[in-house]
Design an enzyme around this catalytic site. Sequence first.
Site, PDB file in Angstrom:
ATOM      1  N   ARG A  50       0.883  -1.179   0.000  1.00  0.00           N
ATOM      2  CA  ARG A  50       0.000   0.000   0.000  1.00  0.00           C
ATOM      3  C   ARG A  50       0.909   1.214   0.000  1.00  0.00           C
ATOM      4  O   ARG A  50       1.800   1.321   0.848  1.00  0.00           O
ATOM      5  CB  ARG A  50      -0.876  -0.037   1.253  1.00  0.00           C
ATOM      6  CG  ARG A  50      -1.676   1.220   1.540  1.00  0.00           C
ATOM      7  CD  ARG A  50      -2.833   1.322   0.563  1.00  0.00           C
ATOM      8  NE  ARG A  50      -3.868   2.231   0.999  1.00  0.00           N
ATOM      9  CZ  ARG A  50      -3.787   3.560   0.926  1.00  0.00           C
ATOM     10  NH1 ARG A  50      -2.699   4.140   0.491  1.00  0.00           N
ATOM     11  NH2 ARG A  50      -4.803   4.293   1.318  1.00  0.00           N
ATOM     12  N   GLU A  58     -10.875   4.692  -5.341  1.00  0.00           N
ATOM     13  CA  GLU A  58     -11.023   3.262  -5.640  1.00  0.00           C
ATOM     14  C   GLU A  58     -11.393   3.104  -7.110  1.00  0.00           C
ATOM     15  O   GLU A  58     -11.997   3.992  -7.708  1.00  0.00           O
ATOM     16  CB  GLU A  58     -12.115   2.649  -4.757  1.00  0.00           C
ATOM     17  CG  GLU A  58     -11.904   2.833  -3.273  1.00  0.00           C
ATOM     18  CD  GLU A  58     -10.587   2.241  -2.774  1.00  0.00           C
ATOM     19  OE1 GLU A  58     -10.223   1.143  -3.231  1.00  0.00           O
ATOM     20  OE2 GLU A  58      -9.940   2.886  -1.942  1.00  0.00           O
ATOM     21  N   ARG A  94      -0.720  -5.847   4.410  1.00  0.00           N
ATOM     22  CA  ARG A  94       0.082  -5.258   3.337  1.00  0.00           C
ATOM     23  C   ARG A  94       1.203  -4.422   3.943  1.00  0.00           C
ATOM     24  O   ARG A  94       1.017  -3.791   4.985  1.00  0.00           O
ATOM     25  CB  ARG A  94      -0.768  -4.337   2.456  1.00  0.00           C
ATOM     26  CG  ARG A  94      -1.957  -5.022   1.828  1.00  0.00           C
ATOM     27  CD  ARG A  94      -2.809  -4.052   1.062  1.00  0.00           C
ATOM     28  NE  ARG A  94      -3.404  -3.058   1.963  1.00  0.00           N
ATOM     29  CZ  ARG A  94      -4.341  -2.185   1.607  1.00  0.00           C
ATOM     30  NH1 ARG A  94      -4.793  -2.155   0.365  1.00  0.00           N
ATOM     31  NH2 ARG A  94      -4.829  -1.327   2.480  1.00  0.00           N
TER      32      ARG A  94
END
Length: 141
Positions: A50, A58, A94
């Site tokens: 990330r 998004e 992540r």
Amino acid sequence: MALRWLPLLLVLAAVLPGAGSAQILRGEVLSIGEGDTIRVRQAGRGIMVRLACIDAPETAQSPYGQQARRYLQQRLPIGRVVALGVKTTDRYGRLVAEVIAGINIGLAMVEDGQAFAYRRYLSGCVAKEYLDAEFRASRHR
């Protein structure tokens, strides 16, 4: 061979706060997820990353999410070697990292109006750089 990476290390030292103490990893871009998520091969395995300090729309937030993803795909083609200035791991497992491919990709995304400075998570970043980039982007668009 070690001298080949010297310019990249110098760039990292200049753009990453506390780069001497930050965990720096190297990886090869495998894929682009959203406008702020990539997958890289690091130490022989695929990991999700990330992008730190930014928030991009998004993909479902049309048309801006797809635009941010395309921008990231252009900046980080498959196979590109990147440096990861690791900040933390998020709740999804992540790595959260500043991604460097000659330049700080997250900062470039903000500067070019493809992402926002993620104010909630700027404490591990040079906040002023991201906020200034966002201000410049808003003045030009």
